[in-house]
Write a protein that holds these residues in place. Structure first.
Motif, PDB file in Angstrom:
ATOM      1  N   VAL A  77      29.758 -17.521   5.193  1.00 50.83           N
ATOM      2  CA  VAL A  77      28.652 -18.468   5.243  1.00 50.83           C
ATOM      3  C   VAL A  77      28.582 -19.028   6.658  1.00 50.83           C
ATOM      4  N   LEU A  78      27.393 -18.913   7.252  1.00 51.26           N
ATOM      5  CA  LEU A  78      27.136 -19.356   8.617  1.00 51.26           C
ATOM      6  C   LEU A  78      26.182 -20.540   8.570  1.00 51.26           C
ATOM      7  N   GLU A  79      26.600 -21.661   9.139  1.00 48.87           N
ATOM      8  CA  GLU A  79      25.716 -22.831   9.179  1.00 48.87           C
ATOM      9  C   GLU A  79      24.988 -22.845  10.513  1.00 48.87           C
ATOM     10  N   ALA A  80      23.660 -22.880  10.424  1.00 51.28           N
ATOM     11  CA  ALA A  80      22.831 -22.922  11.625  1.00 51.28           C
ATOM     12  C   ALA A  80      21.683 -23.883  11.370  1.00 51.28           C
ATOM     13  N   MET A  81      21.452 -24.777  12.292  1.00 45.98           N
ATOM     14  CA  MET A  81      20.368 -25.754  12.162  1.00 45.98           C
ATOM     15  C   MET A  81      20.418 -26.472  10.813  1.00 45.98           C
ATOM     16  N   LYS A  82      21.614 -26.912  10.417  1.00 45.61           N
ATOM     17  CA  LYS A  82      21.845 -27.666   9.184  1.00 45.61           C
ATOM     18  C   LYS A  82      21.592 -26.861   7.907  1.00 45.61           C
ATOM     19  N   MET A  83      21.368 -25.557   8.060  1.00 45.45           N
ATOM     20  CA  MET A  83      21.149 -24.693   6.898  1.00 45.45           C
ATOM     21  C   MET A  83      22.349 -23.765   6.748  1.00 45.45           C
ATOM     22  N   GLU A  84      22.791 -23.551   5.503  1.00 47.10           N
ATOM     23  CA  GLU A  84      23.870 -22.593   5.265  1.00 47.10           C
ATOM     24  C   GLU A  84      23.254 -21.237   4.952  1.00 47.10           C
ATOM     25  N   ASN A  85      23.658 -20.236   5.700  1.00 45.45           N
ATOM     26  CA  ASN A  85      23.133 -18.890   5.540  1.00 45.45           C
ATOM     27  C   ASN A  85      24.235 -17.969   5.043  1.00 45.45           C
ATOM     28  N   ALA A  86      24.017 -17.361   3.882  1.00 43.27           N
ATOM     29  CA  ALA A  86      24.993 -16.416   3.340  1.00 43.27           C
ATOM     30  C   ALA A  86      24.815 -15.097   4.089  1.00 43.27           C
ATOM     31  N   ILE A  87      25.885 -14.636   4.731  1.00 42.30           N
ATOM     32  CA  ILE A  87      25.852 -13.346   5.415  1.00 42.30           C
ATOM     33  C   ILE A  87      26.362 -12.307   4.419  1.00 42.30           C
ATOM     34  N   LYS A  88      25.494 -11.358   4.081  1.00 45.46           N
ATOM     35  CA  LYS A  88      25.806 -10.414   3.004  1.00 45.46           C
ATOM     36  C   LYS A  88      26.149  -9.025   3.522  1.00 45.46           C
ATOM     37  N   SER A  89      26.907  -8.309   2.713  1.00 47.23           N
ATOM     38  CA  SER A  89      27.297  -6.947   3.055  1.00 47.23           C
ATOM     39  C   SER A  89      26.081  -6.020   3.041  1.00 47.23           C
ATOM     40  N   PRO A  90      25.933  -5.198   4.093  1.00 49.10           N
ATOM     41  CA  PRO A  90      24.807  -4.263   4.142  1.00 49.10           C
ATOM     42  C   PRO A  90      24.990  -3.051   3.217  1.00 49.10           C
ATOM     43  N   GLY A  91      26.221  -2.869   2.727  1.00 48.44           N
ATOM     44  CA  GLY A  91      26.474  -1.723   1.858  1.00 48.44           C
ATOM     45  C   GLY A  91      27.837  -1.825   1.208  1.00 48.44           C
ATOM     46  N   ASP A  92      28.181  -0.820   0.411  1.00 49.06           N
ATOM     47  CA  ASP A  92      29.492  -0.787  -0.225  1.00 49.06           C
ATOM     48  C   ASP A  92      30.539  -0.355   0.805  1.00 49.06           C
ATOM     49  N   GLY A  93      31.733  -0.898   0.671  1.00 52.94           N
ATOM     50  CA  GLY A  93      32.793  -0.487   1.579  1.00 52.94           C
ATOM     51  C   GLY A  93      34.015  -1.363   1.436  1.00 52.94           C
ATOM     52  N   VAL A  94      34.954  -1.146   2.343  1.00 48.98           N
ATOM     53  CA  VAL A  94      36.180  -1.944   2.380  1.00 48.98           C
ATOM     54  C   VAL A  94      36.239  -2.623   3.740  1.00 48.98           C
ATOM     55  N   VAL A  95      36.490  -3.916   3.727  1.00 46.74           N
ATOM     56  CA  VAL A  95      36.554  -4.677   4.976  1.00 46.74           C
ATOM     57  C   VAL A  95      37.750  -4.197   5.799  1.00 46.74           C
ATOM     58  N   LYS A  96      37.494  -3.804   7.048  1.00 43.15           N
ATOM     59  CA  LYS A  96      38.557  -3.354   7.944  1.00 43.15           C
ATOM     60  C   LYS A  96      39.138  -4.544   8.694  1.00 43.15           C
TER      61      LYS A  96
ATOM     62  N   GLN B 157      29.446  -2.499  11.180  1.00 45.78           N
ATOM     63  CA  GLN B 157      29.775  -3.851  11.602  1.00 45.78           C
ATOM     64  C   GLN B 157      28.679  -4.812  11.176  1.00 45.78           C
ATOM     65  N   VAL B 158      29.087  -6.051  10.936  1.00 46.44           N
ATOM     66  CA  VAL B 158      28.133  -7.115  10.640  1.00 46.44           C
ATOM     67  C   VAL B 158      28.216  -8.104  11.790  1.00 46.44           C
ATOM     68  N   HIS B 159      27.059  -8.415  12.363  1.00 48.25           N
ATOM     69  CA  HIS B 159      26.987  -9.341  13.497  1.00 48.25           C
ATOM     70  C   HIS B 159      26.232 -10.603  13.084  1.00 48.25           C
ATOM     71  N   ALA B 160      26.520 -11.699  13.774  1.00 48.90           N
ATOM     72  CA  ALA B 160      25.828 -12.958  13.486  1.00 48.90           C
ATOM     73  C   ALA B 160      24.333 -12.804  13.788  1.00 48.90           C
ATOM     74  N   PRO B 161      23.473 -13.146  12.821  1.00 51.63           N
ATOM     75  CA  PRO B 161      22.028 -13.014  13.036  1.00 51.63           C
ATOM     76  C   PRO B 161      21.463 -14.159  13.883  1.00 51.63           C
ATOM     77  N   MET B 162      22.273 -15.202  14.080  1.00 49.22           N
ATOM     78  CA  MET B 162      21.834 -16.382  14.833  1.00 49.22           C
ATOM     79  C   MET B 162      23.073 -17.162  15.255  1.00 49.22           C
ATOM     80  N   PRO B 163      22.941 -18.041  16.257  1.00 51.14           N
ATOM     81  CA  PRO B 163      24.094 -18.866  16.612  1.00 51.14           C
ATOM     82  C   PRO B 163      24.372 -19.892  15.519  1.00 51.14           C
ATOM     83  N   GLY B 164      25.635 -20.240  15.351  1.00 54.09           N
ATOM     84  CA  GLY B 164      25.972 -21.230  14.333  1.00 54.09           C
ATOM     85  C   GLY B 164      27.465 -21.376  14.192  1.00 54.09           C
TER      86      GLY B 164
END
Length: 71
Positions: free
Chosen positions: A33-52, A5-12
């Motif tokens: 892409v998660l926007e937090a504190m006016k910054m856009e943060n690319a949330i990246k895959s931690p590994g290879d796989g298929v999105v469930k 699972q991928v979880h949000a690293p910060m509120p946004g």
């Protein structure tokens, strides 16, 4: 097998979702892409796989630790 699972690293706010259920991804691919504190943060895959499942939509406000993507 453990579910990855991928979880949000910060509120946004989710400003873009780049994958959907069934999308095959490689490590480092941008999932959303998660926007937090006016910054856009690319949330990246931690590994290879298929999105469930994708647990966040464009425009959603999320808290730190919110489930975003399952593999």
């Amino acid at each position: 097998t453990a579910v990855n699972q991928v979880h949000a690293p910060m509120p946004g706010m989710i400003v873009e979702v780049k994958v959907q259920a069934g999308t095959a991804v490689k490590a480092g691919d941008v999932l959303l892409v998660l926007e937090a504190m006016k910054m856009e943060n690319a949330i990246k895959s931690p590994g290879d796989g298929v999105v469930k499942s994708v647990a966040a939509n464009k425009g959603d406000s999320v808290e730190k630790g919110h489930l975003l993507i399952s593999f």
